[in-house]
Design an enzyme around this catalytic site. Structure first.
Site, PDB file in Angstrom:
ATOM      1  N   ARG A   1     -29.721  48.374  36.910  1.00  0.00           N
ATOM      2  CA  ARG A   1     -28.363  47.963  36.582  1.00  0.00           C
ATOM      3  C   ARG A   1     -27.602  47.554  37.832  1.00  0.00           C
ATOM      4  NH1 ARG A   1     -24.664  51.928  33.003  1.00  0.00           N
ATOM      5  NH2 ARG A   1     -24.605  53.113  34.943  1.00  0.00           N
TER       6      ARG A   1
ATOM      7  N   LYS B   1     -20.935  47.322  36.574  1.00  0.00           N
ATOM      8  CA  LYS B   1     -20.199  48.519  36.996  1.00  0.00           C
ATOM      9  C   LYS B   1     -19.474  48.273  38.318  1.00  0.00           C
ATOM     10  CE  LYS B   1     -20.916  53.526  36.544  1.00  0.00           C
ATOM     11  NZ  LYS B   1     -20.059  53.683  35.348  1.00  0.00           N
TER      12      LYS B   1
END
Length: 319
Positions: free
Chosen positions: A63, A164
């Site tokens: 990620r 994120k």
């Protein structure tokens, strides 16, 4: 804490363990002026035999690679990320709480540390990992109270809601603070285009249960692809639930049998009530905790803490 740096060549240094402490940055560092930064969050758990388990660190590594590409940053490889996490946890292993008493929260941070005055990618990047022991987020499964926000939006199509990045979190503070002042636990956001489809809460994903079907907003670029979210979907499917990843309207939420949130900190957090445009809907269950929430929470935490057999191959044991 672990620290590695990357210059214009795009390659990170080997990295080293340093005492936890301040990081020196130029006032014109890219992260301070333009928010060029990402972070991750994962946990280490202590098993009853004293050994330590990591939960799906490879997913956090991948990620970060995806997020770094969106933010025009180099990223450590999956292998370097995982090795750095292991080094940091082992260097701090005395801080991992006993089984059932909490976990060691792990915070990888990737920032544009190089000085840059113009709007452009930083010339240097720093990858840091630090940790902190944390207790259980709630004492058992405590139902939370959500309020749906329809004036502010967390993210928009084409933006950075699906990665994120550090800026995603400052933008939710205003609505979250106001909600908490009114007695709510958190804010649930709607989509920025139609203002009717569920997105996510400030820092967690949302699930809606109706009969044997569990629905959750699809990953379409505006919500974070949570690793706990992904794990809950797989656990639920293994238990025979039908899981749908799609657009979920606020109307469906208001007539659901059960609602819960997922995230690294909370794992599974049952929703006791939701307030929307002045109307409050309460979800029954065992003191506000639904059967599905309880079942999935027990299964996932059992795997994370090594209390149940890990048939998914999700945990990494450290010696």
């Amino acid at each position: 804490m672990y620290m590695a740096k990357c210059g214009p060549d795009g390659n990170f240094s080997k990295g080293e363990m340093l005492p936890f402490g301040p990081i020196a940055l130029s006032p014109s560092a890219g992260v301070l002026n333009y928010g060029q930064g990402l972070f991750e969050g994962l946990k280490a758990y202590r098993k009853t035999d004293g050994s330590i388990l990591l939960f799906r660190p490879d997913e956090n590594a991948r990620r970060m690679v995806i997020g770094a590409d969106r933010m025009c940053m180099p990223a450590p490889t999956v292998e370097q990320f995982m090795d750095a996490v292991k080094q940091t946890v082992l260097a701090n292993k005395r801080w991992v709480p006993p089984t059932g008493k909490g976990s060691l929260y792990i915070r990888p941070l990737l920032i544009g540390s190089g000085a840059i005055l113009g709007v452009a990618p930083a010339p240097e990047f720093t990858f840091v990992i630090y940790v902190s022991p944390v207790g259980n987020y709630f004492k058992g499964l405590a139902p939370i109270k959500l309020i749906i926000e329809d004036n502010f939006h967390r993210a928009a199509p084409g933006g950075t809601g699906g990665v994120k990045t550090i800026g995603n979190y400052a933008s939710v503070l205003k609505a979250q603070t106001t909600a908490k002042e009114k007695g709510y636990s958190d804010v649930l956001y709607l989509d920025a285009v139609h203002n009717k489809y569920l997105e996510e809460a400030s820092a967690s994903n949302i699930f809606v249960v109706k009969g044997n079907t569990i629905s959750t907003p699809a990953i379409e670029g505006t919500i974070l692809p949570g690793i706990t979210r992904k794990s809950i979907i797989e656990v639920a499917e293994s238990k025979g639930y039908k899981v749908e990843e799609r657009r979920v309207s606020v109307d469906e939420l208001l007539v659901a049998d059960e609602v819960f949130c997922t995230g690294t900190a909370v794992v599974v957090s049952p929703v006791g009530s939701i307030t929307y445009q002045g109307k409050r809907v309460e979800y029954d269950g065992n003191h506000g905790v639904g059967v599905v929430s309880q079942q999935l929470y027990t299964s996932l935490t059992g795997i994370q803490m090594g209390l149940l057999e890990d048939r998914m191959g999700w945990t990494v044991q450290l010696n």
